[in-house]
Design a protein around this motif. Structure first.
Motif, PDB file in Angstrom:
ATOM      1  N   MET A 130     -14.240  52.335 -39.575  1.00  0.00           N
ATOM      2  CA  MET A 130     -13.565  53.530 -39.124  1.00  0.00           C
ATOM      3  C   MET A 130     -13.454  54.542 -40.259  1.00  0.00           C
ATOM      4  N   GLY A 131     -13.057  54.110 -41.443  1.00  0.00           N
ATOM      5  CA  GLY A 131     -13.021  54.996 -42.591  1.00  0.00           C
ATOM      6  C   GLY A 131     -11.988  56.101 -42.519  1.00  0.00           C
ATOM      7  N   VAL A 132     -10.970  55.954 -41.725  1.00  0.00           N
ATOM      8  CA  VAL A 132      -9.960  56.992 -41.565  1.00  0.00           C
ATOM      9  C   VAL A 132      -8.837  56.751 -42.561  1.00  0.00           C
ATOM     10  N   ASP A 133      -8.424  57.787 -43.276  1.00  0.00           N
ATOM     11  CA  ASP A 133      -7.325  57.657 -44.217  1.00  0.00           C
ATOM     12  C   ASP A 133      -6.281  58.720 -43.905  1.00  0.00           C
ATOM     13  N   CYS A 134      -5.767  58.683 -42.698  1.00  0.00           N
ATOM     14  CA  CYS A 134      -4.732  59.614 -42.259  1.00  0.00           C
ATOM     15  C   CYS A 134      -3.400  58.875 -42.273  1.00  0.00           C
ATOM     16  N   PRO A 135      -2.369  59.447 -42.870  1.00  0.00           N
ATOM     17  CA  PRO A 135      -1.106  58.735 -42.997  1.00  0.00           C
ATOM     18  C   PRO A 135      -0.260  58.701 -41.727  1.00  0.00           C
ATOM     19  N   ASP A 136      -0.567  59.511 -40.736  1.00  0.00           N
ATOM     20  CA  ASP A 136       0.335  59.630 -39.591  1.00  0.00           C
ATOM     21  C   ASP A 136      -0.233  59.072 -38.286  1.00  0.00           C
ATOM     22  N   ILE A 137      -1.018  58.011 -38.355  1.00  0.00           N
ATOM     23  CA  ILE A 137      -1.570  57.390 -37.157  1.00  0.00           C
ATOM     24  C   ILE A 137      -0.518  56.457 -36.566  1.00  0.00           C
ATOM     25  N   THR A 138      -0.160  56.666 -35.306  1.00  0.00           N
ATOM     26  CA  THR A 138       0.868  55.841 -34.669  1.00  0.00           C
ATOM     27  C   THR A 138       0.340  55.051 -33.479  1.00  0.00           C
ATOM     28  N   ARG A 139      -0.924  55.210 -33.143  1.00  0.00           N
ATOM     29  CA  ARG A 139      -1.517  54.440 -32.055  1.00  0.00           C
ATOM     30  C   ARG A 139      -2.984  54.163 -32.383  1.00  0.00           C
ATOM     31  N   VAL A 140      -3.355  52.886 -32.263  1.00  0.00           N
ATOM     32  CA  VAL A 140      -4.739  52.472 -32.485  1.00  0.00           C
ATOM     33  C   VAL A 140      -5.200  51.788 -31.208  1.00  0.00           C
ATOM     34  N   ILE A 141      -6.294  52.258 -30.643  1.00  0.00           N
ATOM     35  CA  ILE A 141      -6.811  51.703 -29.394  1.00  0.00           C
ATOM     36  C   ILE A 141      -8.199  51.126 -29.646  1.00  0.00           C
ATOM     37  N   ASN A 142      -8.371  49.859 -29.313  1.00  0.00           N
ATOM     38  CA  ASN A 142      -9.676  49.210 -29.404  1.00  0.00           C
ATOM     39  C   ASN A 142     -10.211  49.024 -27.994  1.00  0.00           C
ATOM     40  N   TRP A 143     -11.368  49.589 -27.733  1.00  0.00           N
ATOM     41  CA  TRP A 143     -12.025  49.406 -26.439  1.00  0.00           C
ATOM     42  C   TRP A 143     -13.058  48.311 -26.639  1.00  0.00           C
ATOM     43  N   GLY A 144     -12.704  47.118 -26.228  1.00  0.00           N
ATOM     44  CA  GLY A 144     -13.568  45.968 -26.446  1.00  0.00           C
ATOM     45  C   GLY A 144     -13.135  45.191 -27.673  1.00  0.00           C
ATOM     46  N   CYS A 145     -13.438  43.914 -27.674  1.00  0.00           N
ATOM     47  CA  CYS A 145     -13.046  43.035 -28.776  1.00  0.00           C
ATOM     48  C   CYS A 145     -14.009  43.176 -29.945  1.00  0.00           C
ATOM     49  N   PRO A 146     -13.456  43.250 -31.148  1.00  0.00           N
ATOM     50  CA  PRO A 146     -14.326  43.123 -32.321  1.00  0.00           C
ATOM     51  C   PRO A 146     -14.926  41.720 -32.346  1.00  0.00           C
ATOM     52  N   ASN A 147     -15.947  41.523 -33.150  1.00  0.00           N
ATOM     53  CA  ASN A 147     -16.594  40.209 -33.207  1.00  0.00           C
ATOM     54  C   ASN A 147     -15.730  39.158 -33.889  1.00  0.00           C
ATOM     55  N   ILE A 148     -14.960  39.573 -34.893  1.00  0.00           N
ATOM     56  CA  ILE A 148     -14.128  38.624 -35.622  1.00  0.00           C
ATOM     57  C   ILE A 148     -12.702  39.156 -35.724  1.00  0.00           C
ATOM     58  N   LEU A 149     -11.755  38.238 -35.882  1.00  0.00           N
ATOM     59  CA  LEU A 149     -10.348  38.592 -35.941  1.00  0.00           C
ATOM     60  C   LEU A 149     -10.046  39.498 -37.135  1.00  0.00           C
ATOM     61  N   LYS A 150     -10.744  39.281 -38.233  1.00  0.00           N
ATOM     62  CA  LYS A 150     -10.537  40.102 -39.426  1.00  0.00           C
ATOM     63  C   LYS A 150     -10.818  41.577 -39.127  1.00  0.00           C
ATOM     64  N   GLU A 151     -11.832  41.857 -38.318  1.00  0.00           N
ATOM     65  CA  GLU A 151     -12.141  43.240 -37.940  1.00  0.00           C
ATOM     66  C   GLU A 151     -10.998  43.855 -37.146  1.00  0.00           C
ATOM     67  N   LEU A 152     -10.392  43.082 -36.252  1.00  0.00           N
ATOM     68  CA  LEU A 152      -9.263  43.585 -35.474  1.00  0.00           C
ATOM     69  C   LEU A 152      -8.103  43.948 -36.396  1.00  0.00           C
ATOM     70  N   VAL A 153      -7.814  43.092 -37.362  1.00  0.00           N
ATOM     71  CA  VAL A 153      -6.732  43.355 -38.311  1.00  0.00           C
ATOM     72  C   VAL A 153      -7.033  44.605 -39.129  1.00  0.00           C
ATOM     73  N   GLN A 154      -8.263  44.752 -39.590  1.00  0.00           N
ATOM     74  CA  GLN A 154      -8.628  45.929 -40.376  1.00  0.00           C
ATOM     75  C   GLN A 154      -8.527  47.205 -39.556  1.00  0.00           C
ATOM     76  N   GLU A 155      -8.967  47.159 -38.318  1.00  0.00           N
ATOM     77  CA  GLU A 155      -8.945  48.353 -37.474  1.00  0.00           C
ATOM     78  C   GLU A 155      -7.523  48.752 -37.094  1.00  0.00           C
ATOM     79  N   THR A 156      -6.688  47.777 -36.753  1.00  0.00           N
ATOM     80  CA  THR A 156      -5.310  48.115 -36.403  1.00  0.00           C
ATOM     81  C   THR A 156      -4.497  48.480 -37.638  1.00  0.00           C
ATOM     82  N   GLY A 157      -4.926  48.005 -38.787  1.00  0.00           N
ATOM     83  CA  GLY A 157      -4.236  48.326 -40.040  1.00  0.00           C
ATOM     84  C   GLY A 157      -4.410  49.762 -40.486  1.00  0.00           C
ATOM     85  N   ARG A 158      -5.209  50.524 -39.777  1.00  0.00           N
ATOM     86  CA  ARG A 158      -5.392  51.948 -40.111  1.00  0.00           C
ATOM     87  C   ARG A 158      -4.150  52.758 -39.785  1.00  0.00           C
TER      88      ARG A 158
END
Length: 109
Positions: free
Chosen positions: A1-29
């Motif tokens: 994703m590469g997003v470095d915005c400090p005010d993100i309050t909602r993360v939506i994943n359409w479809g499952c990432p391949n591994i759990l680590k990817e989900l954690v990284q994406e929601t951690g944005r």
């Protein structure tokens, strides 16, 4: 994703990432400004490269989703203290069904 915005309050994943680590990284944005973040996963059909761990996370209907995410990144001796890491009443969709706090009761209406 590469997003470095400090005010993100909602993360939506359409479809499952391949591994759990990817989900954690994406929601951690989200939440980099200290505010609570709502993370939504719309699990569509799983691809062939999805790990068994991710498949298990998708079909889970009993164990707190936050707990499952934390446990997958802790050492065995730390797993006993997951309850101390998962803060009170930051409920996943499964825990919100059992919670009686004001925030959870209003979100389940």
């Amino acid at each position: 994703m590469g997003v470095d915005c400090p005010d993100i309050t909602r993360v939506i994943n359409w479809g499952c990432p391949n591994i759990l680590k990817e989900l954690v990284q994406e929601t951690g944005r989200g939440g980099r400004d200290g505010r609570t973040v709502e993370a939504i996963l719309y699990p569509t059909t799983l691809g062939r490269k999805v790990t068994p761990e991710m498949k298990q996370y998708k079909v889970n209907t009993r164990i707190c989703r936050r707990r499952k995410l934390f446990e997958s990144f802790l050492f065995n001796n730390e797993k006993e203290d997951v309850a101390g890491i998962v803060k009170a009443c930051q409920c996943c969709d499964l825990c919100a069904r059992l919670c009686s706090c004001e925030d959870c009761e209003s979100s389940s209406d």
